[in-house]
Enzyme design. Structure first.
Site, PDB file in Angstrom:
ATOM      1  N   TYR A  92       0.832  -1.200   0.000  1.00 44.14           N
ATOM      2  CA  TYR A  92       0.000   0.000   0.000  1.00 44.14           C
ATOM      3  C   TYR A  92       0.870   1.256   0.000  1.00 44.14           C
ATOM      4  O   TYR A  92       0.643   2.193  -0.774  1.00 44.14           O
ATOM      5  CB  TYR A  92      -0.923  -0.018   1.214  1.00 44.14           C
ATOM      6  N   LYS A 102       1.239   4.310  -2.946  1.00 44.03           N
ATOM      7  CA  LYS A 102       0.991   5.720  -2.671  1.00 44.03           C
ATOM      8  C   LYS A 102       2.233   6.575  -2.902  1.00 44.03           C
ATOM      9  O   LYS A 102       2.128   7.731  -3.359  1.00 44.03           O
ATOM     10  CB  LYS A 102       0.488   5.894  -1.228  1.00 44.03           C
TER      11      LYS A 102
END
Length: 249
Positions: free
Chosen positions: A150, A154
């Site tokens: 994750y 990002k």
């Protein structure tokens, strides 16, 4: 005079949480708002809370062809875009050793690839002087348990923003990043935090965040409103952390 009067704003993932709060804030300041979500019922419910002039579009941002259909619909109704908020995202939190190819791919498809192509496609419909806002996370720079994939998805969009801020300078299109810390949104339940577990979870978050609590969606929305409006006309290429100071710890 409202801050976004006459503006057209597209918010992906605008049917709940931070995206919905942004859409509501933009509409309250006079913008024509278009929200994108994956479920018709959720989009319809969100539209009812935004206002009669809002437009909903159902689709998955990971489907790149969806962006073409979305932009054609926005152009047909509003003519052009002034604000684009790439907010839709997904998180599968697990140790790196447990990550499957499918779980890796779904996070990068939604959090990274969809942002890159969603923005680059939208730019052809954006008026000069517009604003692009990407929703990232403090996890991109702060190591957090089970966040490796994750966080990587990002971190990539933050690099996109820095590059686009320079690429688009001749058009006066500003590109900025919002990086939330923990926010009290429905995604918490999707991550497996039950109502019974919430008191202990909230207590642990309060201990980890210098300001002593999680953020609220409307607090992120006010930051997005700043970046979308002329209040931030001399701001581009920044990563604005709305995290109660958590990134400092």
């Amino acid at each position: 005079m409202k801050k976004l009067s006459g503006k057209v704003a597209v918010v992906t993932g605008g049917n709940s949480g931070i995206g919905l709060a942004c859409a509501q804030a933009f509409a309250a300041q006079g913008a024509n708002v278009v929200i994108v979500g994956r479920r018709q019922d959720a989009v319809d419910a969100a539209l009812a809370s935004i206002g009669p002039d809002a437009m909903g579009f159902v689709g998955d941002v990971a489907d790149l062809a969806m962006h073409d259909r979305l932009l054609a619909a926005v152009k047909a109704r509003f003519g052009a875009i002034d604000i684009y908020v790439a907010n839709a995202g997904t998180a599968i939190l697990e140790p790196s050793a447990a990550v499957t190819v499918d779980n890796y791919d779904v996070q990068f498809a939604t959090n990274t690839r969809a942002v890159f192509f969603g923005v680059t496609k939208a730019l052809a419909f954006m008026r000069d002087g517009g604003s692009v806002i990407l929703t990232s996370s403090i996890a991109s720079g702060k190591v957090m348990e089970n966040h490796a994939v994750y966080a990587g998805s990002k971190a990539a969009i933050e690099a996109f923003a820095r590059n686009w801020a320079l690429e688009l300078k001749a058009r006066r299109i500003r590109v900025n990043v919002l990086s939330p810390g923990p926010v009290d949104t429905p995604i918490l339940a999707k991550l497996g935090i039950s109502e019974a577990a919430r008191p202990a979870f909230d207590k642990s978050m309060a201990a980890a965040i210098p300001l002593g609590r999680m953020g609220q969606p409307d607090e992120l929305a006010q930051a997005a409103l700043f970046l979308a409006s002329d209040d931030s006309v001399f701001v581009t290429g920044v990563n604005l952390k709305i995290d109660g100071g958590m990134a400092l710890t």
